[in-house]
Scaffold this active site. Structure first.
Site, PDB file in Angstrom:
ATOM      1  N   HIS A  62       0.642  -1.145  -0.122  1.00 36.26           N
ATOM      2  CA  HIS A  62       0.016  -0.013   0.036  1.00 36.26           C
ATOM      3  C   HIS A  62       0.794   1.209  -0.081  1.00 36.26           C
ATOM      4  O   HIS A  62       1.917   1.306   0.576  1.00 36.26           O
ATOM      5  CB  HIS A  62      -1.128   0.106   1.203  1.00 36.26           C
ATOM      6  CG  HIS A  62      -1.799  -1.026   1.377  1.00 36.26           C
ATOM      7  ND1 HIS A  62      -2.236  -1.490   2.821  1.00 36.26           N
ATOM      8  CD2 HIS A  62      -2.391  -1.975   0.307  1.00 36.26           C
ATOM      9  CE1 HIS A  62      -3.068  -2.660   2.460  1.00 36.26           C
ATOM     10  NE2 HIS A  62      -3.050  -2.823   1.199  1.00 36.26           N
ATOM     11  N   LYS A  72       5.972   6.430   6.805  1.00 34.79           N
ATOM     12  CA  LYS A  72       5.504   5.596   7.703  1.00 34.79           C
ATOM     13  C   LYS A  72       6.448   5.043   8.639  1.00 34.79           C
ATOM     14  O   LYS A  72       7.842   4.824   8.298  1.00 34.79           O
ATOM     15  CB  LYS A  72       4.833   4.186   7.097  1.00 34.79           C
ATOM     16  CG  LYS A  72       3.655   4.445   6.185  1.00 34.79           C
ATOM     17  CD  LYS A  72       3.182   2.846   5.899  1.00 34.79           C
ATOM     18  CE  LYS A  72       1.995   3.175   4.938  1.00 34.79           C
ATOM     19  NZ  LYS A  72       1.232   1.899   4.511  1.00 34.79           N
ATOM     20  N   TYR A 132       1.738   1.681  13.438  1.00 34.15           N
ATOM     21  CA  TYR A 132       2.567   2.561  12.511  1.00 34.15           C
ATOM     22  C   TYR A 132       2.109   4.001  12.941  1.00 34.15           C
ATOM     23  O   TYR A 132       0.883   4.259  13.249  1.00 34.15           O
ATOM     24  CB  TYR A 132       2.529   2.050  11.072  1.00 34.15           C
ATOM     25  CG  TYR A 132       1.228   1.831  10.710  1.00 34.15           C
ATOM     26  CD1 TYR A 132       0.419   2.784   9.827  1.00 34.15           C
ATOM     27  CD2 TYR A 132       0.440   0.966  11.165  1.00 34.15           C
ATOM     28  CE1 TYR A 132      -0.412   2.630   9.114  1.00 34.15           C
ATOM     29  CE2 TYR A 132      -0.839   0.444  10.265  1.00 34.15           C
ATOM     30  CZ  TYR A 132      -1.435   1.530   9.464  1.00 34.15           C
ATOM     31  OH  TYR A 132      -2.575   1.421   8.903  1.00 34.15           O
ATOM     32  N   ASP A 168      -6.704  -5.877  -2.042  1.00 33.37           N
ATOM     33  CA  ASP A 168      -5.257  -6.211  -2.320  1.00 33.37           C
ATOM     34  C   ASP A 168      -4.976  -7.497  -3.533  1.00 33.37           C
ATOM     35  O   ASP A 168      -4.225  -7.810  -3.843  1.00 33.37           O
ATOM     36  CB  ASP A 168      -4.559  -6.841  -1.105  1.00 33.37           C
ATOM     37  CG  ASP A 168      -4.239  -5.552  -0.094  1.00 33.37           C
ATOM     38  OD1 ASP A 168      -4.217  -4.516  -0.485  1.00 33.37           O
ATOM     39  OD2 ASP A 168      -4.026  -6.054   1.168  1.00 33.37           O
TER      40      ASP A 168
END
Length: 187
Positions: A62, A72, A132, A168
C-alpha cells in the site's frame, strides 16, 4: 536506541534497547531529539494499529498518492511479521527494488519507510499486533497499491497462498503503474 540506514535510500531501522530485569522491560519507543538529529520525522498526523488473528495474512503493498503521500514508521508490538517495502520513486536508482525485515515483539525495532515507497507485511505468527505512525492523515481517495505477488518485483514472501483482502487482489502491476513519485521531490 540505534538508527541504522537500510539498503534502499531513505529507509532506516530504529533498533530499540529496552532495559530488562525480573519484572519485564522498560524502553524508549521514540525520542524526538535523536530522530531529528538523523533527519527522521518527529511530527506525526496519526498513529494506527492493526490486529491480525491468523498467521500468513498479508496486508499490502500500500501507499497514498501525492499530495497525500505519507512517511510510515512501523513496528510489530505482538507476534512477528515479514515487513516489505518497495521503492516506487520514478528516477530513483533503486526504482522497483524491495527490501524486507522481520519485525517481532521479541526484538523491538521500528522501520522508517519514506514517501514514494509501497509497503506491506505478512504475519508470521497468529495474534499479531502491528503499529505505525504516519506523517499525513489517511485519505481513502488517495489509496493505491501494487500486487503482493507481482513477478516484476520478485518479492521472496514466506508463503504462496496468503489470506488477502479483496482490495489487495486488484492492484496494477509495477509495469502498468505510472508512478506519481519523482525521486528527489519532497511531497
Amino acid at each position: 536506541m540505534e538508527i541504522r540506514p537500510l539498503k534502499l535510500d531513505g529507509t532506516y531501522a530504529v533498533i530499540l534497547s529496552p532495559r530488562k530485569d525480573q519484572r519485564g522491560h522498560f524502553g524508549r519507543l521514540f525520542d524526538a531529539e535523536i530522530w531529528a538529529a538523523h533527519g527522521l520525522p518527529v511530527v506525526f498526523a496519526q498513529e494506527n494499529e492493526a490486529y491480525t488473528a491468523a498467521k500468513h495474512t498479508l496486508r499490502g503493498l500500500h501507499f497514498q498518492r501525492p499530495p497525500f503521500a505519507e512517511t510510515k514508521i512501523v513496528r510489530c508490538a505482538r507476534g512477528a511479521v515479514l515487513d516489505v517495502f518497495v521503492d516506487i520513486r520514478a528516477g530513483s536508482p533503486t526504482y522497483g527494488k524491495w527490501d524486507s525485515m522481520i519485525l517481532s515483539a521479541d526484538e523491538p525495532t521500528w522501520v522508517v519507510i519514506p514517501k514514494g515507497f509501497a509497503h506491506g507485511y505478512c504475519t508470521l505468527t497468529p495474534d499479531t499486533l502491528f503499529q505505525y505512525k504516519v506523517d499525513a492523515v489517511h485519505t481513502p481517495a488517495a489509496e493505491a497499491g501494487l500486487p503482493w505477488d507481482d513477478p516484476d518485483l520478485g518479492i521472496d514472501w514466506p508463503l504462496r497462498d496468503p489470506i488477502l483482502s479483496a482490495r489487495d487482489r486488484g492492484h496494477p502491476r509495477l509495469r502498468d503503474f505510472a508512478s506519481p513519485f519523482i525521486d528527489g521531490i519532497e511531497w
